[in-house]
Design a protein around this motif. Sequence first.
Motif, PDB file in Angstrom:
ATOM      1  N   TYR A   1       0.821  -1.211   0.000  1.00 51.63           N
ATOM      2  CA  TYR A   1       0.000   0.000   0.000  1.00 51.63           C
ATOM      3  C   TYR A   1       0.855   1.261   0.000  1.00 51.63           C
ATOM      4  CZ  TYR A   1      -4.388  -2.488   0.411  1.00 51.63           C
ATOM      5  OH  TYR A   1      -5.471  -3.278   0.145  1.00 51.63           O
ATOM      6  N   VAL A   2       1.948   1.237   0.733  1.00 49.80           N
ATOM      7  CA  VAL A   2       2.865   2.386   0.701  1.00 49.80           C
ATOM      8  C   VAL A   2       3.426   2.553  -0.702  1.00 49.80           C
ATOM      9  CG1 VAL A   2       5.075   3.282   1.535  1.00 49.80           C
ATOM     10  CG2 VAL A   2       3.454   2.271   3.146  1.00 49.80           C
ATOM     11  N   GLY A   3       3.778   1.430  -1.334  1.00 47.49           N
ATOM     12  CA  GLY A   3       4.318   1.483  -2.686  1.00 47.49           C
ATOM     13  C   GLY A   3       3.343   2.060  -3.698  1.00 47.49           C
ATOM     14  N   LEU A   4       2.049   1.808  -3.496  1.00 48.15           N
ATOM     15  CA  LEU A   4       1.034   2.353  -4.407  1.00 48.15           C
ATOM     16  C   LEU A   4       1.069   3.881  -4.439  1.00 48.15           C
ATOM     17  CD1 LEU A   4      -2.119   0.146  -3.661  1.00 48.15           C
ATOM     18  CD2 LEU A   4      -0.858   0.240  -5.818  1.00 48.15           C
ATOM     19  N   THR A   5       1.432   4.490  -3.333  1.00 43.99           N
ATOM     20  CA  THR A   5       1.433   5.958  -3.248  1.00 43.99           C
ATOM     21  C   THR A   5       2.657   6.584  -3.906  1.00 43.99           C
ATOM     22  OG1 THR A   5       2.593   6.061  -1.114  1.00 43.99           O
ATOM     23  CG2 THR A   5       0.185   5.792  -1.059  1.00 43.99           C
ATOM     24  N   LYS A   6       3.674   5.779  -4.258  1.00 42.74           N
ATOM     25  CA  LYS A   6       4.918   6.259  -4.870  1.00 42.74           C
ATOM     26  C   LYS A   6       5.590   7.320  -3.981  1.00 42.74           C
ATOM     27  CE  LYS A   6       3.052   5.509  -9.524  1.00 42.74           C
ATOM     28  NZ  LYS A   6       2.793   6.111 -10.859  1.00 42.74           N
ATOM     29  N   PRO A   7       6.130   6.901  -2.845  1.00 45.21           N
ATOM     30  CA  PRO A   7       6.697   7.840  -1.861  1.00 45.21           C
ATOM     31  C   PRO A   7       7.773   8.762  -2.422  1.00 45.21           C
ATOM     32  CG  PRO A   7       6.502   5.640  -0.920  1.00 45.21           C
ATOM     33  CD  PRO A   7       6.206   5.507  -2.381  1.00 45.21           C
ATOM     34  N   ARG A   8       8.579   8.274  -3.353  1.00 43.37           N
ATOM     35  CA  ARG A   8       9.648   9.122  -3.897  1.00 43.37           C
ATOM     36  C   ARG A   8       9.070  10.298  -4.679  1.00 43.37           C
ATOM     37  NH1 ARG A   8      14.723   6.879  -3.961  1.00 43.37           N
ATOM     38  NH2 ARG A   8      15.353   9.026  -4.423  1.00 43.37           N
ATOM     39  N   VAL A   9       7.969  10.052  -5.370  1.00 50.63           N
ATOM     40  CA  VAL A   9       7.304  11.137  -6.101  1.00 50.63           C
ATOM     41  C   VAL A   9       6.726  12.142  -5.115  1.00 50.63           C
ATOM     42  CG1 VAL A   9       5.423  11.707  -7.678  1.00 50.63           C
ATOM     43  CG2 VAL A   9       6.797   9.648  -8.071  1.00 50.63           C
ATOM     44  N   ILE A  10       6.127  11.633  -4.033  1.00 52.43           N
ATOM     45  CA  ILE A  10       5.541  12.517  -3.024  1.00 52.43           C
ATOM     46  C   ILE A  10       6.605  13.401  -2.391  1.00 52.43           C
ATOM     47  CG2 ILE A  10       4.385  12.573  -0.774  1.00 52.43           C
ATOM     48  CD1 ILE A  10       2.849  10.085  -1.610  1.00 52.43           C
ATOM     49  N   GLU A  11       7.770  12.838  -2.119  1.00 52.35           N
ATOM     50  CA  GLU A  11       8.865  13.628  -1.539  1.00 52.35           C
ATOM     51  C   GLU A  11       9.170  14.838  -2.410  1.00 52.35           C
ATOM     52  OE1 GLU A  11      12.297  11.213  -1.006  1.00 52.35           O
ATOM     53  OE2 GLU A  11      11.290   9.781   0.319  1.00 52.35           O
ATOM     54  N   LEU A  12       9.232  14.618  -3.710  1.00 52.30           N
ATOM     55  CA  LEU A  12       9.555  15.708  -4.626  1.00 52.30           C
ATOM     56  C   LEU A  12       8.437  16.755  -4.644  1.00 52.30           C
ATOM     57  CD1 LEU A  12      11.840  16.472  -6.553  1.00 52.30           C
ATOM     58  CD2 LEU A  12      10.558  15.398  -8.393  1.00 52.30           C
ATOM     59  N   LEU A  13       7.190  16.307  -4.568  1.00 52.29           N
ATOM     60  CA  LEU A  13       6.072  17.242  -4.563  1.00 52.29           C
ATOM     61  C   LEU A  13       6.081  18.091  -3.295  1.00 52.29           C
ATOM     62  CD1 LEU A  13       3.207  14.987  -5.977  1.00 52.29           C
ATOM     63  CD2 LEU A  13       4.531  16.712  -7.193  1.00 52.29           C
ATOM     64  N   LEU A  14       6.352  17.460  -2.163  1.00 52.95           N
ATOM     65  CA  LEU A  14       6.396  18.215  -0.906  1.00 52.95           C
ATOM     66  C   LEU A  14       7.571  19.184  -0.878  1.00 52.95           C
ATOM     67  CD1 LEU A  14       5.468  15.461   1.712  1.00 52.95           C
ATOM     68  CD2 LEU A  14       4.002  17.240   0.745  1.00 52.95           C
ATOM     69  N   LEU A  15       8.627  18.826  -1.582  1.00 47.40           N
ATOM     70  CA  LEU A  15       9.794  19.704  -1.649  1.00 47.40           C
ATOM     71  C   LEU A  15       9.476  21.008  -2.362  1.00 47.40           C
ATOM     72  CD1 LEU A  15      12.864  19.931  -1.096  1.00 47.40           C
ATOM     73  CD2 LEU A  15      13.226  18.982  -3.363  1.00 47.40           C
ATOM     74  N   THR A  16       8.459  20.997  -3.218  1.00 50.39           N
ATOM     75  CA  THR A  16       8.059  22.228  -3.897  1.00 50.39           C
ATOM     76  C   THR A  16       6.853  22.872  -3.226  1.00 50.39           C
ATOM     77  OG1 THR A  16       6.700  20.968  -5.477  1.00 50.39           O
ATOM     78  CG2 THR A  16       8.974  21.447  -6.109  1.00 50.39           C
ATOM     79  N   THR A  17       6.389  22.300  -2.124  1.00 48.77           N
ATOM     80  CA  THR A  17       5.263  22.874  -1.380  1.00 48.77           C
ATOM     81  C   THR A  17       5.738  23.666  -0.168  1.00 48.77           C
ATOM     82  OG1 THR A  17       3.856  20.998  -2.013  1.00 48.77           O
ATOM     83  CG2 THR A  17       3.094  22.370  -0.196  1.00 48.77           C
ATOM     84  N   VAL A  18       6.483  23.023   0.708  1.00 49.46           N
ATOM     85  CA  VAL A  18       6.871  23.635   1.980  1.00 49.46           C
ATOM     86  C   VAL A  18       7.754  24.872   1.800  1.00 49.46           C
ATOM     87  CG1 VAL A  18       8.021  23.236   4.191  1.00 49.46           C
ATOM     88  CG2 VAL A  18       6.559  21.452   3.201  1.00 49.46           C
ATOM     89  N   PRO A  19       8.781  24.850   0.947  1.00 47.03           N
ATOM     90  CA  PRO A  19       9.581  26.074   0.772  1.00 47.03           C
ATOM     91  C   PRO A  19       8.763  27.273   0.305  1.00 47.03           C
ATOM     92  CG  PRO A  19      10.761  24.200  -0.117  1.00 47.03           C
ATOM     93  CD  PRO A  19       9.376  23.730   0.205  1.00 47.03           C
ATOM     94  N   VAL A  20       7.751  27.015  -0.541  1.00 46.25           N
ATOM     95  CA  VAL A  20       6.897  28.112  -1.002  1.00 46.25           C
ATOM     96  C   VAL A  20       6.098  28.683   0.164  1.00 46.25           C
ATOM     97  CG1 VAL A  20       5.048  28.759  -2.582  1.00 46.25           C
ATOM     98  CG2 VAL A  20       6.784  27.139  -3.323  1.00 46.25           C
ATOM     99  N   MET A  21       5.744  27.859   1.137  1.00 48.74           N
ATOM    100  CA  MET A  21       5.047  28.344   2.319  1.00 48.74           C
ATOM    101  C   MET A  21       5.942  29.307   3.109  1.00 48.74           C
ATOM    102  SD  MET A  21       3.083  24.869   3.614  1.00 48.74           S
ATOM    103  CE  MET A  21       2.088  25.764   4.820  1.00 48.74           C
TER     104      MET A  21
END
Length: 313
Positions: A27-47
């Motif tokens: 189930y964790v693999g279904l979410t593609k954690p490595r992709v999520i890491e990259l998305l969060l990396l472009t979210t939090v700094p903008v905050m």
Amino acid sequence: MTALHSEVSADASTSGRASWRDVVGAYVGLTKPRVIELLLLTTVPVMFFAQRGVPPLGLVVATVVGGTLSAGAANSLNCVWDRDIDEQMRRTRRRALPRHIVTPRAALVFGLTMMVVSTLVLGFLVNWLSAGLALAANAFYLFGYTMVLKRRTTQNIVWGGIAGCFPTLIGWTAVTGELAWTPVVLFLVVFFWTPPHTWALAMRYREDYARVAVPMLPVVKDAEGVARQIVAYSWVTVAVSLALWPVAGTGLVYPVVALVLGAVFLVEAHLMWRRARVSDELAEVRPMRLFHWSNMYLSLLFVAVAIDPLLRR
């Protein structure tokens, strides 16, 4: 979770029993954690940039949790739709659905549940504009990219990559409650960065994409042709990244970092293009070198986005 586990158990009975560790990992693999890491990396700094300092911890946590669930939902539903080609590709055949650890129905329920929860988390704990943007990103990723563009056009990742740009808008609106030109510029940075990053990886796995008739650019063009386009998009990426300085009125830290990172990015892109003009062999072109550097480029660039307002204070 009981219903989902029963789905897993029913399917796993045909290929051996799956342990709880296998189930959780699936189930964790279904979410593609490595992709999520990259998305969060472009979210939090903008905050941080939107706050001009450190945003409230509770807001950051809510945005990260909601964003993680939203991206995980989209990725899980993508796995459901693409399970036929994932089973044939060397890069993806170890995913949960091709290995039959999770059934398509279980993955579908899992993805839809996360999408509902993520929308409620973002809506009630952040704001409904951010929640709406996350839903729009998921809709475009699933219907625009996964179902329409991916298997039909060589421009699939160019336009399909729009979905991955939305975290810059979500991070900004989470803090300000409104859109502005600053997050649009950062949106465009990610938009123009995505093709070089993805095409470099696709060059490494072009035989996989060719086998399943997905017309990624490296499948239909030789290495030199792909590298030429990578160079063009890399130049635009760096130019747009520098535009943030006058548009957002940053301090000197950001443009200096953007200039240095951009110079190295362009050097790597041109070196790959030079190698591709000599040989079409992957061992000679070395596309994964550019792929890994592109990850580093975007990561450090957005770290500079977060740090710049802190140093100015």
